[in-house]
Design an enzyme around this catalytic site. Structure first.
Site, short mmCIF file in Angstrom:
data_model
loop_
_atom_site.label_atom_id
_atom_site.label_comp_id
_atom_site.label_asym_id
_atom_site.label_seq_id
_atom_site.Cartn_x
_atom_site.Cartn_y
_atom_site.Cartn_z
N TYR A 137 0.79 -1.23 0.00
CA TYR A 137 0.00 0.00 0.00
C TYR A 137 0.83 1.29 0.00
O TYR A 137 0.27 2.37 -0.08
CB TYR A 137 -0.94 0.02 1.22
N LYS A 189 2.80 -15.79 3.73
CA LYS A 189 3.04 -16.61 2.55
C LYS A 189 4.55 -16.89 2.53
O LYS A 189 5.27 -16.48 1.61
CB LYS A 189 2.56 -15.86 1.29
N ASP A 223 -3.52 -18.35 1.67
CA ASP A 223 -4.50 -19.13 0.90
C ASP A 223 -5.20 -20.14 1.81
O ASP A 223 -6.42 -20.30 1.78
CB ASP A 223 -3.85 -19.80 -0.33
N ASP A 247 -6.43 -6.90 3.93
CA ASP A 247 -7.53 -6.34 3.15
C ASP A 247 -8.41 -7.47 2.61
O ASP A 247 -9.63 -7.45 2.73
CB ASP A 247 -6.97 -5.50 2.00
N ASP A 251 -12.50 -8.97 4.01
CA ASP A 251 -13.75 -9.00 3.24
C ASP A 251 -14.41 -10.37 3.37
O ASP A 251 -15.63 -10.48 3.52
CB ASP A 251 -13.52 -8.66 1.76
C1 IPM Z 1 -10.60 -1.25 3.09
C2 IPM Z 1 -10.76 -0.76 1.68
C3 IPM Z 1 -9.56 0.11 1.33
C4 IPM Z 1 -8.32 -0.73 1.46
C5 IPM Z 1 -9.65 0.79 -0.05
C6 IPM Z 1 -10.93 1.56 -0.23
C7 IPM Z 1 -8.46 1.65 -0.33
O1 IPM Z 1 -10.89 -1.82 0.80
O2 IPM Z 1 -10.64 -0.41 4.00
O3 IPM Z 1 -10.45 -2.45 3.28
O4 IPM Z 1 -7.92 -1.40 0.51
O5 IPM Z 1 -7.74 -0.71 2.54
MN MN Z 2 -10.92 -3.73 1.76
#
Ligand code: IPM
Ligand code: MN
Length: 352
Positions: A137, A189, A223, A247, A251
């Site tokens: 990042y 990893k 993974d 990240d 999700d």
């Molecule tokens: C998160 C989001 C951000 C990230 C994006 C919007 C830059 O996906 O907060 O997880 O990748 O960190």
């Molecule tokens: Mn995210």
């Protein structure tokens, strides 16, 4: 009476709507538990950018440094190219305010909302500690021969001993404080990224052995981690990982706990200004319809109170969200809750 100055960035799309419900619940908690929050609004986001052509004023971080915490709604606007606001506001603030931890609890409140067969709330209750300032990042890298057939694009993962170590220490401390299974899993990893995760792995075991001998250390490749999230989420207590893997797996974590409607996170600088947000986006198509689920934002408010040391109030908000989710909410998705955005906020605030 304790009082806290809080910066508020409602942001884009449905961000301001869920932020209003978050504040409604925070104020109700303040009344009940005897503290006061004083809010200062900042208009950062897509609309401001389209109006002024400035993504974020250079003074933003210095202004925000005067606050112990920032409430963030959402960043992301359909009329602005992808990346401009995300990098220019969200990532810039995370970096400039040195919010080097992204703390993302994954907790299932009600079995009905888990997409995994036969998994119950006691099976899905872990926390991801995501490094938030380094890795892929940082923007390190570049193009060579851009736009030609010989084009090269390099994107580098930056891992400093200092950055990795402060993240690991936070994760060990957090695991100790959480006091659940006293188990910290490094997600990496090491079989392919033999520089970056070699550093992570060495630091993990050195620090753990020297300073946290009571914390059990585990390791999982990223993974395999996604596989275990689905198959055996009950194996996890606290997971620590780098920015990109964090990240991605959070999700998946959000889905396992019932979706973006409920998932919250904190961008934490333990010595400075921290920023709390629902982890879903700005959901522009639902803007102004009063249908978006504010529970993720409300949970991010609870994380903020915990960070500020108002532990009893934080716990009370979480408990209330759990009971409202179990007893009232039909579905965590936008428009399917059985209640409007403001009604869900009212339900939590009044049952508190
Ligand atoms: C998160 C989001 C951000 C990230 C994006 C919007 C830059 O996906 O907060 O997880 O990748 O960190
Ligand atoms: Mn995210």
């Amino acid at each position: 009476m304790n009082s806290y100055d809080i910066a508020v960035i409602g942001g884009d799309g449905t961000g301001p709507e869920v932020t209003a419900e978050n504040i409604k619940v925070l104020d109700a908690a303040g009344q009940k538990f005897g503290f006061k929050l004083n809010y200062t609004d900042f208009d950062f986001g897509g609309d401001r950018y389209l109006r002024t052509n400035e993504v974020l004023p250079d003074s933003a971080s210095d202004d925000l440094r005067n606050f112990p915490a920032v409430i963030l709604g959402a960043i992301g606007h359909p009329d602005v190219a992808p990346g401009v606001l995300e990098k220019g506001i969200l990532l810039r603030l995370r970096f400039e305010l040195e919010q080097y931890i992204n703390l993302r609890p994954v907790k299932l409140f009600d079995e009905r909302f888990c997409p995994l067969k036969d998994k119950k709330p006691e099976d899905v209750d872990f926390v991801v500690v995501r490094e938030n300032n380094e890795g892929l990042y940082t923007g390190s890298g570049g193009f060579v021969f851009k736009g030609t057939p010989n084009e090269v694009a390099i994107q580098e993962s930056v891992n400093t001993r200092r950055g990795v170590e402060r993240c690991l220490r936070y994760a060990f401390e957090y695991t100790q404080k959480r006091n659940k299974d006293k188990q910290l899993t490094l997600c990496g990893k090491t079989n392919v990224l033999t520089y970056a995760f070699d550093l992570w792995d060495r630091a993990f075991h050195e620090i753990g052995e020297a300073d946290y001998p009571d914390i059990k250390r585990e390791y999982a490749h990223v993974d395999a981690t996604t596989m275990w999230f689905v198959k055996n989420p009950e194996w996890f207590d606290v997971i620590v990982t780098d920015n990109m893997f964090g990240d991605i797996i959070t999700d998946l974590g959000a889905m396992v706990q019932g979706g973006m409607g409920i998932a919250a996170g904190g961008n934490i600088n333990p010595e400075g200004t921290s920023m709390f947000e629902p982890i879903g986006g700005s959901a522009p198509k639902y803007t102004g319809q009063n249908v978006i689920n504010p529970l993720a934002a409300i949970c991010s408010g609870a994380l903020m109170l915990e960070h500020l040391g108002e532990n009893e109030a934080a716990k009370a908000i979480e408990d209330t969200v759990i009971s409202v989710t179990r007893e009232k909410i039909k579905d965590l998705g936008a428009g399917r809750m059985g209640y409007s955005t403001t009604e869900v906020g009212d339900l939590v605030a009044s049952s508190l």
